[in-house]
Motif scaffolding. Structure first.
Motif, PDB file in Angstrom:
ATOM      1  N   ALA A 199      10.169   4.554   8.974  1.00  0.00           N
ATOM      2  CA  ALA A 199       9.531   5.469   8.021  1.00  0.00           C
ATOM      3  C   ALA A 199      10.530   6.454   7.416  1.00  0.00           C
ATOM      4  N   GLY A 229      -1.011  -6.162   5.642  1.00  0.00           N
ATOM      5  CA  GLY A 229      -2.181  -6.049   4.781  1.00  0.00           C
ATOM      6  C   GLY A 229      -2.470  -4.597   4.467  1.00  0.00           C
ATOM      7  N   GLY A 253       2.770  -1.560   6.443  1.00  0.00           N
ATOM      8  CA  GLY A 253       1.936  -2.096   5.359  1.00  0.00           C
ATOM      9  C   GLY A 253       2.163  -3.563   5.087  1.00  0.00           C
ATOM     10  N   ALA A 274       0.846  -1.192   0.000  1.00  0.00           N
ATOM     11  CA  ALA A 274       0.000   0.000   0.000  1.00  0.00           C
ATOM     12  C   ALA A 274       0.885   1.246   0.000  1.00  0.00           C
ATOM     13  N   ARG A 275       0.364   2.309  -0.565  1.00  0.00           N
ATOM     14  CA  ARG A 275       1.053   3.602  -0.552  1.00  0.00           C
ATOM     15  C   ARG A 275       0.054   4.680  -0.164  1.00  0.00           C
ATOM     16  N   GLY A 276       0.484   5.592   0.689  1.00  0.00           N
ATOM     17  CA  GLY A 276      -0.356   6.733   1.037  1.00  0.00           C
ATOM     18  C   GLY A 276       0.032   7.915   0.172  1.00  0.00           C
ATOM     19  N   LEU A 295      -4.952   3.798  -2.081  1.00  0.00           N
ATOM     20  CA  LEU A 295      -6.383   3.954  -1.796  1.00  0.00           C
ATOM     21  C   LEU A 295      -6.832   5.368  -2.140  1.00  0.00           C
ATOM     22  N   ILE A 314      -4.752  -1.476   5.162  1.00  0.00           N
ATOM     23  CA  ILE A 314      -5.748  -0.903   6.076  1.00  0.00           C
ATOM     24  C   ILE A 314      -6.802  -0.228   5.206  1.00  0.00           C
ATOM     25  N   PHE A 345       0.317  16.309   5.061  1.00  0.00           N
ATOM     26  CA  PHE A 345       0.079  15.544   3.835  1.00  0.00           C
ATOM     27  C   PHE A 345       0.468  14.083   4.019  1.00  0.00           C
ATOM     28  N   ALA A 367      -0.273   6.891   8.549  1.00  0.00           N
ATOM     29  CA  ALA A 367      -0.082   7.267   9.962  1.00  0.00           C
ATOM     30  C   ALA A 367      -0.105   6.022  10.856  1.00  0.00           C
ATOM     31  N   SER A 376       6.871   9.119   3.492  1.00  0.00           N
ATOM     32  CA  SER A 376       8.003   8.459   4.125  1.00  0.00           C
ATOM     33  C   SER A 376       9.242   8.896   3.363  1.00  0.00           C
ATOM     34  N   ILE A 385       2.934   6.866  13.601  1.00  0.00           N
ATOM     35  CA  ILE A 385       3.619   8.169  13.669  1.00  0.00           C
ATOM     36  C   ILE A 385       3.508   8.806  15.055  1.00  0.00           C
ATOM     37  N   HIS A 386       4.474   9.646  15.338  1.00  0.00           N
ATOM     38  CA  HIS A 386       4.494  10.402  16.590  1.00  0.00           C
ATOM     39  C   HIS A 386       4.475  11.887  16.254  1.00  0.00           C
ATOM     40  N   ALA A 418       7.088   2.545   0.723  1.00  0.00           N
ATOM     41  CA  ALA A 418       5.891   2.575  -0.115  1.00  0.00           C
ATOM     42  C   ALA A 418       6.266   2.393  -1.586  1.00  0.00           C
TER      43      ALA A 418
HETATM   44  C1  LIG Z   1       8.070  17.021   6.262  1.00  0.00           C
HETATM   45  C2  LIG Z   1       7.812  15.720   6.960  1.00  0.00           C
HETATM   46  C3  LIG Z   1       7.671  15.707   8.332  1.00  0.00           C
HETATM   47  C4  LIG Z   1       7.432  14.503   8.992  1.00  0.00           C
HETATM   48  N1  LIG Z   1       7.298  14.532  10.338  1.00  0.00           N
HETATM   49  C5  LIG Z   1       7.064  13.389  11.003  1.00  0.00           C
HETATM   50  C6  LIG Z   1       6.867  13.393  12.405  1.00  0.00           C
HETATM   51  O1  LIG Z   1       6.926  14.434  13.054  1.00  0.00           O
HETATM   52  N2  LIG Z   1       6.582  12.212  13.023  1.00  0.00           N
HETATM   53  C7  LIG Z   1       6.483  11.038  12.320  1.00  0.00           C
HETATM   54  O2  LIG Z   1       6.213  10.005  12.942  1.00  0.00           O
HETATM   55  N3  LIG Z   1       6.658  11.009  10.987  1.00  0.00           N
HETATM   56  C8  LIG Z   1       6.943  12.151  10.321  1.00  0.00           C
HETATM   57  N4  LIG Z   1       7.088  12.122   8.960  1.00  0.00           N
HETATM   58  C9  LIG Z   1       6.963  10.826   8.267  1.00  0.00           C
HETATM   59  C10 LIG Z   1       5.501  10.513   7.893  1.00  0.00           C
HETATM   60  O3  LIG Z   1       4.614  10.900   8.897  1.00  0.00           O
HETATM   61  C11 LIG Z   1       5.349   9.006   7.710  1.00  0.00           C
HETATM   62  O4  LIG Z   1       6.311   8.521   6.820  1.00  0.00           O
HETATM   63  C12 LIG Z   1       3.958   8.608   7.213  1.00  0.00           C
HETATM   64  O5  LIG Z   1       3.842   7.213   7.245  1.00  0.00           O
HETATM   65  C13 LIG Z   1       3.702   9.071   5.780  1.00  0.00           C
HETATM   66  O6  LIG Z   1       2.367   8.789   5.440  1.00  0.00           O
HETATM   67  P1  LIG Z   1       1.959   8.566   3.921  1.00  0.00           P
HETATM   68  O7  LIG Z   1       0.470   8.571   3.822  1.00  0.00           O
HETATM   69  O8  LIG Z   1       2.673   9.520   3.044  1.00  0.00           O
HETATM   70  O9  LIG Z   1       2.463   7.083   3.697  1.00  0.00           O
HETATM   71  P2  LIG Z   1       3.552   6.500   2.670  1.00  0.00           P
HETATM   72  O10 LIG Z   1       4.825   7.212   2.865  1.00  0.00           O
HETATM   73  O11 LIG Z   1       2.974   6.461   1.307  1.00  0.00           O
HETATM   74  O12 LIG Z   1       3.671   5.011   3.239  1.00  0.00           O
HETATM   75  C14 LIG Z   1       4.257   4.810   4.509  1.00  0.00           C
HETATM   76  C15 LIG Z   1       4.012   3.375   4.971  1.00  0.00           C
HETATM   77  O13 LIG Z   1       2.625   3.232   5.219  1.00  0.00           O
HETATM   78  C16 LIG Z   1       2.125   2.098   4.510  1.00  0.00           C
HETATM   79  N5  LIG Z   1       0.728   2.395   4.167  1.00  0.00           N
HETATM   80  C17 LIG Z   1       0.231   3.500   3.580  1.00  0.00           C
HETATM   81  N6  LIG Z   1      -1.105   3.376   3.439  1.00  0.00           N
HETATM   82  C18 LIG Z   1      -1.448   2.158   3.941  1.00  0.00           C
HETATM   83  C19 LIG Z   1      -2.667   1.425   4.053  1.00  0.00           C
HETATM   84  N7  LIG Z   1      -3.840   1.925   3.636  1.00  0.00           N
HETATM   85  N8  LIG Z   1      -2.607   0.200   4.601  1.00  0.00           N
HETATM   86  C20 LIG Z   1      -1.455  -0.349   5.056  1.00  0.00           C
HETATM   87  N9  LIG Z   1      -0.283   0.301   4.963  1.00  0.00           N
HETATM   88  C21 LIG Z   1      -0.276   1.529   4.414  1.00  0.00           C
HETATM   89  C22 LIG Z   1       3.032   1.974   3.303  1.00  0.00           C
HETATM   90  O14 LIG Z   1       3.040   0.645   2.812  1.00  0.00           O
HETATM   91  C23 LIG Z   1       4.377   2.346   3.896  1.00  0.00           C
HETATM   92  O15 LIG Z   1       4.966   1.234   4.500  1.00  0.00           O
HETATM   93  C24 LIG Z   1       7.329  13.288   8.256  1.00  0.00           C
HETATM   94  C25 LIG Z   1       7.463  13.304   6.868  1.00  0.00           C
HETATM   95  C26 LIG Z   1       7.706  14.506   6.219  1.00  0.00           C
HETATM   96  C27 LIG Z   1       7.848  14.511   4.727  1.00  0.00           C
END
Ligand SMILES: Cc1cc2nc3c(=O)[nH]c(=O)nc-3n(C[C@H](O)[C@H](O)[C@H](O)COP(=O)(O)OP(=O)(O)OC[C@H]3O[C@@H](n4cnc5c(N)ncnc54)[C@H](O)[C@@H]3O)c2cc1C
Length: 479
Positions: free
Chosen positions: A431, A194, A191, A66-68, A87, A196, A133, A139, A72, A144-145, A77
């Motif tokens: 992440a 499975g 991810g 999965a990719r959000g 999704l 989510i 975003f 999350a 990350s 995430i924290h 992803a």
């Molecule tokens: C500027 C910036 C600041 C950030 N600050 C923080 C911070 O303060 N704290 C923190 O914890 N993180 C932080 N991050 C990291 C970010 O919160 C995480 O990497 C988060 O997972 C990204 O979400 P995304 O939707 O882009 O997921 P993606 O990066 O697309 O995917 C992340 C992971 O989630 C999985 N995933 C996505 N959707 C699903 C789904 N529906 N089901 C199962 N798995 C799924 C993917 O397979 C992958 O393993 C930051 C990132 C940036 C760019």
């Protein structure tokens, strides 16, 4: 052809992006994380909860992930040569329950979209990262924290249930008391248990959409850490930005910001007109300054850090800031990750437990003594971790460092820091990672084998697969 960029899909300049991605299902696409350092090609498939099962049945031998919103930094992803399932956000299915202060939402919905709906209703998300975003799926999968971990824990602590599509397309409804093993393997499971589909989680009730912020410029790391420790029990949000280029008696100087959600009686007449007003897209009052591409060197970054430090007030209390200004200032600069040039950037984030303050200090000294141009670095305190097998936070100090990838001497420095962190009982954040070794992850996450066994139970064939899972050996065991 010009590559349009949008803060939504974090595929950077590697492909045309738009709020609703125009790339048709099944199209081979170059995908990267926010760091843009290790792109790879996969078939990007947009799915809804209704089409997800068919897409899972259609996965090739190389599997799917999965990719959000691709926020990350590294490769979790991405799935080189396989499929990547995204999704589609279905904002119309967001349901708020005022009785329990919870929301149920599809996993493709972003915190950005959610805030626009819940803030005017008097709620805030339980945890937000430094960008809005990110999706709810991302999350949960990264557990995430935010700046409130010492007070509120990580995102997974607030999830009361979630629906997960397994590799055989069964959808299971899991919760801390319904298949807790699988639930906690999914919280922070990247991810790999499975997809989510949707989740229900608690919200924070708020009286206003403003933050009451205290800013303090502090000349040395020791004082910053002492102040953060003292305010653990009394301050909800706390973060320190550290100047890692400062040395000697200025080592680890920085700016500490503590904040609370402002109450109605703290608002002035102007804000009180609409106390829950929220405009996520607004420009922040003081845009963060970022040097132009190609200008990242020790001199320019040093000058930037100096200006930034001097412009912070020695102390300012009770300042009202908007949610985007306090929580998401970097979102104003849509593609700031490009500043780091062609090779992209990496973020090195680790945590060391309380009691290992000396190690944190040594790490900061080593970075400070290296010739690397490093911008402001983020220091936070974590409270206790949760039962998530691969959840990153543990009670201690976490430091996140942005640095241009492929710098001479960088790998050697990071290997050295890895050893310091792991010897102290710390770990690295999946992440953000794209350079740690399988051995480092195994040492940092002592419950990895337990997690692998649960993954083996629900995905014995290793259908869920990513560049990260292959790189770090997060492949299932079947016994
Ligand atoms: C500027 C910036 C600041 C950030 N600050 C923080 C911070 O303060 N704290 C923190 O914890 N993180 C932080 N991050 C990291 C970010 O919160 C995480 O990497 C988060 O997972 C990204 O979400 P995304 O939707 O882009 O997921 P993606 O990066 O697309 O995917 C992340 C992971 O989630 C999985 N995933 C996505 N959707 C699903 C789904 N529906 N089901 C199962 N798995 C799924 C993917 O397979 C992958 O393993 C930051 C990132 C940036 C760019």
């Amino acid at each position: 052809m010009a590559m349009p960029s949008h803060p939504h899909y974090g595929v950077g300049i590697l492909q045309p992006v738009a709020p609703v991605d125009p790339v048709p299902s099944g199209r081979r696409t170059l995908l990267a994380g926010w760091g843009r350092a290790t792109p790879s090609s996969a078939d990007l498939v947009d799915v809804t909860p209704d089409t997800l099962a068919a897409a899972v049945k259609d996965l090739p031998r190389r599997g799917g992930i999965a990719r959000g919103l691709g926020r990350s930094y590294g490769d979790p992803a991405q799935n080189s040569g396989g499929h990547v399932l995204r999704l589609v956000p279905e904002n119309e299915r967001i349901v708020i329950d005022d009785r329990t202060c919870t929301v149920t939402t599809g996993a493709g919905v972003s915190i950005d979209d959610l805030l626009a709906i819940i803030v005017p209703r008097g709620y805030f998300v339980p945890v937000t990262p430094g960008t809005r975003f990110v999706t709810i799926g991302g999350a949960i999968a990264s557990d995430i924290h935010g700046k409130n971990h010492h007070a509120d824990g990580s995102f997974g602590d607030h999830v009361s249930s979630l629906r997960l599509m397994l590799a055989d397309t069964t959808v299971v409804d899991i919760a801390p008391d319904r298949d807790p093993e699988l639930f906690w393997a999914t919280i922070g499971g990247m991810g790999l248990t499975g997809v989510i589909v949707d989740a229900t989680f608690r919200l924070i009730p708020i009286e206003t959409s403003r933050m009451s912020v205290e800013t303090r410029r502090i000349g040395h790391l020791d004082e910053i850490m002492a102040r953060m420790s003292e305010s653990d029990a009394t301050v909800r949000y706390s973060v320190a930005w550290i100047d890692l280029l400062a040395t000697g008696r200025h080592l680890g100087r920085g700016v500490l910001t503590n904040a609370e959600h402002a109450t109605a009686d703290q608002l002035g007449p102007r804000e009180a007109v609409d106390q829950l007003a929220y405009a996520g897209k607004q420009l922040v009052a003081v845009p963060p300054v970022v040097p132009a591409p190609g200008l990242i060197n020790r001199l320019s970054v040093g000058a930037f850090n100096e200006v930034w430090y001097r412009k912070a007030p020695v102390v300012r209390e009770g300042e009202l800031q908007s949610i985007p200004t306090y929580f998401h200032p970097l979102d104003l600069v849509g593609a700031w990750n490009r500043v780091y040039g062609r090779n992209g950037l990496l973020q090195y984030q680790f945590v060391v437990p309380f009691g290992a303050e000396g190690v944190l200090r040594t790490v900061i000294e080593r970075i400070s003594a290296s010739a690397l141009p490093i911008f402001l670095t983020v220091l936070k305190r974590f409270g206790a971790g949760n039962p998530g097998h691969l959840s990153f936070p543990l009670g201690g100090w976490t430091l996140a460092i942005d640095v241009a990838a492929n710098r001479a001497g960088l790998s050697e420095l990071l290997r050295h820091l890895d050893a310091l962190v792991l010897d102290a009982g710390g770990r690295h954040y999946l992440a953000k990672d794209f350079q740690t070794s399988p051995a480092a992850i195994r040492r940092g996450y002592p419950r990895l084998d337990e997690w692998l066994a649960i993954r083996g139970r629900v995905d014995p064939a290793g259908v869920w697969s990513s560049d990260l899972s292959r790189r770090l050996g997060l492949t299932p065991t079947t016994n």
